[in-house]
Design a protein around this motif. Structure first.
Motif, PDB file in Angstrom:
ATOM      1  N   ILE A   1     -23.972  38.837  82.322  1.00 18.15           N
ATOM      2  CA  ILE A   1     -25.138  40.025  82.041  1.00 18.15           C
ATOM      3  C   ILE A   1     -26.157  39.099  81.592  1.00 18.15           C
ATOM      4  CG2 ILE A   1     -25.687  41.661  80.561  1.00 18.15           C
ATOM      5  CD1 ILE A   1     -22.726  42.606  80.711  1.00 18.15           C
ATOM      6  N   ARG A   2     -25.963  37.884  81.097  1.00 16.00           N
ATOM      7  CA  ARG A   2     -27.322  37.113  80.423  1.00 16.00           C
ATOM      8  C   ARG A   2     -28.093  36.581  81.689  1.00 16.00           C
ATOM      9  NH1 ARG A   2     -26.101  32.642  77.790  1.00 16.00           N
ATOM     10  NH2 ARG A   2     -28.388  32.731  76.888  1.00 16.00           N
ATOM     11  N   ALA A   3     -26.998  36.004  82.707  1.00 18.61           N
ATOM     12  CA  ALA A   3     -27.581  35.597  83.797  1.00 18.61           C
ATOM     13  C   ALA A   3     -28.574  34.375  83.640  1.00 18.61           C
ATOM     14  CB  ALA A   3     -28.491  36.515  84.717  1.00 18.61           C
ATOM     15  N   VAL A   4     -28.165  33.562  82.595  1.00 16.90           N
ATOM     16  CA  VAL A   4     -28.648  32.385  82.238  1.00 16.90           C
ATOM     17  C   VAL A   4     -27.891  31.228  82.544  1.00 16.90           C
ATOM     18  CG1 VAL A   4     -30.245  30.874  80.751  1.00 16.90           C
ATOM     19  CG2 VAL A   4     -30.337  33.577  80.707  1.00 16.90           C
ATOM     20  N   PRO A   5     -27.796  30.394  83.781  1.00 12.84           N
ATOM     21  CA  PRO A   5     -26.793  29.354  83.874  1.00 12.84           C
ATOM     22  C   PRO A   5     -27.202  28.256  82.958  1.00 12.84           C
ATOM     23  CG  PRO A   5     -28.119  29.536  85.792  1.00 12.84           C
ATOM     24  CD  PRO A   5     -28.613  30.537  85.009  1.00 12.84           C
ATOM     25  N   SER A   6     -26.087  27.480  82.509  1.00 13.70           N
ATOM     26  CA  SER A   6     -26.581  26.099  81.754  1.00 13.70           C
ATOM     27  C   SER A   6     -25.816  25.021  82.443  1.00 13.70           C
ATOM     28  CB  SER A   6     -25.823  26.192  80.458  1.00 13.70           C
ATOM     29  OG  SER A   6     -25.744  25.050  79.741  1.00 13.70           O
ATOM     30  N   PHE A   7     -26.946  24.137  82.982  1.00 16.41           N
ATOM     31  CA  PHE A   7     -26.756  23.239  84.096  1.00 16.41           C
ATOM     32  C   PHE A   7     -26.089  22.013  83.179  1.00 16.41           C
ATOM     33  CE2 PHE A   7     -29.986  25.704  86.168  1.00 16.41           C
ATOM     34  CZ  PHE A   7     -29.299  25.584  87.232  1.00 16.41           C
ATOM     35  N   THR A   8     -24.682  21.877  83.635  1.00 16.85           N
ATOM     36  CA  THR A   8     -23.827  20.714  82.974  1.00 16.85           C
ATOM     37  C   THR A   8     -24.154  19.474  83.630  1.00 16.85           C
ATOM     38  OG1 THR A   8     -21.932  21.552  84.345  1.00 16.85           O
ATOM     39  CG2 THR A   8     -22.244  22.669  82.156  1.00 16.85           C
ATOM     40  N   LYS A   9     -24.616  19.356  84.774  1.00 15.08           N
ATOM     41  CA  LYS A   9     -24.808  18.063  85.172  1.00 15.08           C
ATOM     42  C   LYS A   9     -26.300  17.878  85.679  1.00 15.08           C
ATOM     43  CE  LYS A   9     -20.355  17.435  85.585  1.00 15.08           C
ATOM     44  NZ  LYS A   9     -19.666  16.342  84.940  1.00 15.08           N
ATOM     45  N   ARG A  10     -26.745  16.586  85.970  1.00 18.78           N
ATOM     46  CA  ARG A  10     -28.131  16.416  86.266  1.00 18.78           C
ATOM     47  C   ARG A  10     -28.265  16.531  87.806  1.00 18.78           C
ATOM     48  NH1 ARG A  10     -30.809  10.804  84.304  1.00 18.78           N
ATOM     49  NH2 ARG A  10     -32.608  11.852  85.328  1.00 18.78           N
ATOM     50  N   ILE A  11     -29.060  17.762  88.270  1.00 21.86           N
ATOM     51  CA  ILE A  11     -29.384  17.816  89.638  1.00 21.86           C
ATOM     52  C   ILE A  11     -31.030  18.180  89.506  1.00 21.86           C
ATOM     53  CG2 ILE A  11     -27.209  18.902  89.848  1.00 21.86           C
ATOM     54  CD1 ILE A  11     -28.559  21.613  89.727  1.00 21.86           C
ATOM     55  N   SER A  12     -31.434  18.112  90.863  1.00 21.24           N
ATOM     56  CA  SER A  12     -32.666  18.065  90.962  1.00 21.24           C
ATOM     57  C   SER A  12     -33.270  19.242  90.446  1.00 21.24           C
ATOM     58  CB  SER A  12     -33.173  17.857  92.624  1.00 21.24           C
ATOM     59  OG  SER A  12     -32.643  18.873  93.060  1.00 21.24           O
ATOM     60  N   LYS A  13     -34.834  19.450  90.381  1.00 27.01           N
ATOM     61  CA  LYS A  13     -35.367  20.489  89.875  1.00 27.01           C
ATOM     62  C   LYS A  13     -35.438  21.468  91.083  1.00 27.01           C
ATOM     63  CE  LYS A  13     -38.622  18.494  86.509  1.00 27.01           C
ATOM     64  NZ  LYS A  13     -40.042  18.151  86.337  1.00 27.01           N
ATOM     65  N   GLU A  14     -35.457  21.027  92.383  1.00 27.60           N
ATOM     66  CA  GLU A  14     -35.481  21.667  93.354  1.00 27.60           C
ATOM     67  C   GLU A  14     -34.415  22.810  93.453  1.00 27.60           C
ATOM     68  OE1 GLU A  14     -36.136  18.781  93.603  1.00 27.60           O
ATOM     69  OE2 GLU A  14     -38.501  18.792  94.027  1.00 27.60           O
ATOM     70  N   CYS A  15     -33.006  22.150  93.287  1.00 26.62           N
ATOM     71  CA  CYS A  15     -31.721  22.530  93.318  1.00 26.62           C
ATOM     72  C   CYS A  15     -31.662  23.670  92.449  1.00 26.62           C
ATOM     73  CB  CYS A  15     -30.615  21.651  93.471  1.00 26.62           C
ATOM     74  SG  CYS A  15     -28.986  22.000  93.556  1.00 26.62           S
TER      75      CYS A  15
ATOM     76  N   TRP B   1     -32.938  31.066  91.129  1.00 27.81           N
ATOM     77  CA  TRP B   1     -33.573  32.281  91.939  1.00 27.81           C
ATOM     78  C   TRP B   1     -32.293  33.207  92.336  1.00 27.81           C
ATOM     79  CZ3 TRP B   1     -36.754  31.445  97.143  1.00 27.81           C
ATOM     80  CH2 TRP B   1     -37.439  32.508  97.515  1.00 27.81           C
ATOM     81  N   CYS B   2     -31.240  32.667  92.854  1.00 28.91           N
ATOM     82  CA  CYS B   2     -30.177  33.381  93.316  1.00 28.91           C
ATOM     83  C   CYS B   2     -29.482  34.177  92.280  1.00 28.91           C
ATOM     84  CB  CYS B   2     -29.130  32.591  94.244  1.00 28.91           C
ATOM     85  SG  CYS B   2     -29.741  31.879  95.556  1.00 28.91           S
ATOM     86  N   LEU B   3     -29.552  33.826  91.064  1.00 31.89           N
ATOM     87  CA  LEU B   3     -28.936  34.292  89.947  1.00 31.89           C
ATOM     88  C   LEU B   3     -29.619  34.980  88.972  1.00 31.89           C
ATOM     89  CD1 LEU B   3     -26.587  31.444  89.058  1.00 31.89           C
ATOM     90  CD2 LEU B   3     -25.992  33.125  90.145  1.00 31.89           C
ATOM     91  N   SER B   4     -31.004  35.453  89.669  1.00 30.57           N
ATOM     92  CA  SER B   4     -31.927  36.456  89.049  1.00 30.57           C
ATOM     93  C   SER B   4     -31.346  37.544  88.486  1.00 30.57           C
ATOM     94  CB  SER B   4     -33.323  36.784  89.736  1.00 30.57           C
ATOM     95  OG  SER B   4     -33.829  35.731  90.451  1.00 30.57           O
ATOM     96  N   TYR B   5     -31.487  38.252  87.166  1.00 29.34           N
ATOM     97  CA  TYR B   5     -30.769  39.261  86.801  1.00 29.34           C
ATOM     98  C   TYR B   5     -30.971  40.164  87.557  1.00 29.34           C
ATOM     99  CZ  TYR B   5     -29.757  42.885  83.771  1.00 29.34           C
ATOM    100  OH  TYR B   5     -29.371  44.183  83.067  1.00 29.34           O
ATOM    101  N   SER B   6     -32.376  40.800  88.005  1.00 29.85           N
ATOM    102  CA  SER B   6     -32.440  41.914  88.791  1.00 29.85           C
ATOM    103  C   SER B   6     -32.218  41.505  90.187  1.00 29.85           C
ATOM    104  CB  SER B   6     -34.075  42.071  88.632  1.00 29.85           C
ATOM    105  OG  SER B   6     -34.419  42.493  87.139  1.00 29.85           O
ATOM    106  N   PRO B   7     -31.727  42.372  90.925  1.00 27.08           N
ATOM    107  CA  PRO B   7     -31.194  42.399  92.142  1.00 27.08           C
ATOM    108  C   PRO B   7     -32.586  42.205  93.136  1.00 27.08           C
ATOM    109  CG  PRO B   7     -30.064  44.364  91.445  1.00 27.08           C
ATOM    110  CD  PRO B   7     -31.158  43.679  90.393  1.00 27.08           C
ATOM    111  N   GLU B   8     -33.666  42.806  92.910  1.00 29.52           N
ATOM    112  CA  GLU B   8     -34.855  42.694  93.590  1.00 29.52           C
ATOM    113  C   GLU B   8     -35.720  41.513  93.401  1.00 29.52           C
ATOM    114  OE1 GLU B   8     -36.070  45.252  89.701  1.00 29.52           O
ATOM    115  OE2 GLU B   8     -34.250  45.183  91.294  1.00 29.52           O
ATOM    116  N   ASP B   9     -35.257  40.596  92.550  1.00 30.48           N
ATOM    117  CA  ASP B   9     -36.010  39.480  92.357  1.00 30.48           C
ATOM    118  C   ASP B   9     -35.138  38.293  92.971  1.00 30.48           C
ATOM    119  OD1 ASP B   9     -37.972  40.465  90.551  1.00 30.48           O
ATOM    120  OD2 ASP B   9     -36.799  40.085  88.859  1.00 30.48           O
ATOM    121  N   ARG B  10     -34.192  38.467  93.536  1.00 31.48           N
ATOM    122  CA  ARG B  10     -33.286  37.550  94.331  1.00 31.48           C
ATOM    123  C   ARG B  10     -33.796  37.453  95.810  1.00 31.48           C
ATOM    124  NH1 ARG B  10     -27.914  40.667  92.617  1.00 31.48           N
ATOM    125  NH2 ARG B  10     -28.406  40.406  90.239  1.00 31.48           N
ATOM    126  N   PRO B  11     -33.617  35.998  96.289  1.00 31.20           N
ATOM    127  CA  PRO B  11     -34.155  36.000  97.703  1.00 31.20           C
ATOM    128  C   PRO B  11     -33.279  36.466  98.699  1.00 31.20           C
ATOM    129  CG  PRO B  11     -32.881  33.928  96.961  1.00 31.20           C
ATOM    130  CD  PRO B  11     -33.191  34.840  95.509  1.00 31.20           C
TER     131      PRO B  11
END
Length: 310
Positions: free
Chosen positions: A249-263, A269-279
């Motif tokens: 419900i919070r929809a805020v992933p906590s990145f546990t590994k170093r990954i690129s800003k693009e990734c 974007w895919c995990l946007s809280y609102s369905p209409e905000d997702r690609p």
């Protein structure tokens, strides 16, 4: 929980498809081997086709476990929704062209007193993505990108055929460890694609979006895209982002590994809280991170024993 309703899919291309009834028909064509796995969906066994020795996987489903049924043309009795969906995706002996990224059902049988048997191809050197990640840890971004791109293309094919999978997760994706090619499996939670709201869901809860957790409602594409965000996070970080409803419900992933800003950007974007905000699926494919070239897969074959999975 789903009611045991019957859906008329009106699939014109399946007008000549008919069940192969009877245990004797199955036993003349296939031999069933050891149990590979079981769950709420039923049980999966190894096997082989008698005519040519081809290795197969056989999924057995009891009638009382089937929650969705479909009515096919020229069939007097309803069949499990999963069979109807796979037939419309090009499985079986029909004339519908299939897709290399979707598991192929070779045959299906209705067995009196036992339910249904579904015979699938059993690719060699494959393991499910869950085991693939477990053995190797977080995947390099180019490898994750290569896998995600194939999943997206297979899902686009499903949607073009009027089908939504509704249970995209690492366990439902087979990876060929020699080539990196994938196949989506298990359409047991699938349904006919529609623009309106769905109020039933038999997929995996930790891959489901906030709107389902809060309101038991969702649309097909935003649900699919959310699950793809969970899947991508899983691939590059080594585990799923959310375990509990409050985290979803919070929809805020906590990145546990170093990954690129693009990734990170694509996952968020895919995990946007609102369905209409997702690609859309198309927008994901056009994202800058997806446009990067992926690396060769040849050196990633596991040294351990690989068990095919369905």
């Amino acid at each position: 929980m789903l009611d045991k309703r019957v859906v008329d899919l009106r699939l014109d291309q399946l007008e000549n498809v008919k069940a192969k009834n009877g245990k004797e028909h199955f036993e003349k064509q296939y031999t069933m081997g050891k149990l590979l796995g079981s769950g709420g969906f039923g049980s999966v066994f190894s096997g082989h086709r008698i005519s040519d020795g081809q290795q197969v996987a056989i999924k057995q489903i009891s009638r009382d476990r089937i929650l969705q049924w479909a009515k096919l043309p020229c069939e007097a009795n309803a069949v499990p929704m999963e069979i109807a969906l796979l037939l419309s995706l090009g499985s079986g002996t029909g004339s519908v062209p299939g897709h290399h990224g979707i598991i192929r059902m070779l045959d299906w049988f209705e067995i009196t007193g036992q339910g249904f048997l579904m015979v699938f191809e059993k690719p060699q050197y494959c393991q499910d993505l869950f085991d693939f990640i477990t053995e190797r840890g977080p995947l390099e971004e180019p490898v994750a990108q290569r896998i995600l791109k194939q999943v997206l293309e297979a899902l686009q094919f499903c949607h073009s055929k009027g089908i939504v999978h509704r249970d995209i997760k690492d366990e439902n994706i087979l990876v060929d460890t020699r080539t990196g090619d994938i196949k989506i499996i298990d359409f047991g939670s699938g349904a006919a694609l529609k623009d309106s709201i769905y109020t039933d869901f038999e997929g995996t809860r930790v891959y489901s979006p906030p709107e389902w957790i809060l309101h038991q409602r969702y649309n097909a594409q935003p649900l699919t895209v959310w699950s793809l965000g969970v899947l991508l996070f899983d691939m590059v970080c080594g585990d799923i982002p959310f375990e509990h409803d409050c985290e979803i419900i919070r929809a805020v992933p906590s990145f546990t590994k170093r990954i690129s800003k693009e990734c990170q950007s694509l996952i968020t974007w895919c995990l946007s809280y609102s369905p209409e905000d997702r690609p859309s699926l198309e927008q994901i494919l056009e994202h800058p991170w997806m446009m990067e070239s992926s690396e060769d897969f040849g050196d990633l074959q596991a040294e351990s024993n690989i068990k095919p999975s369905l």
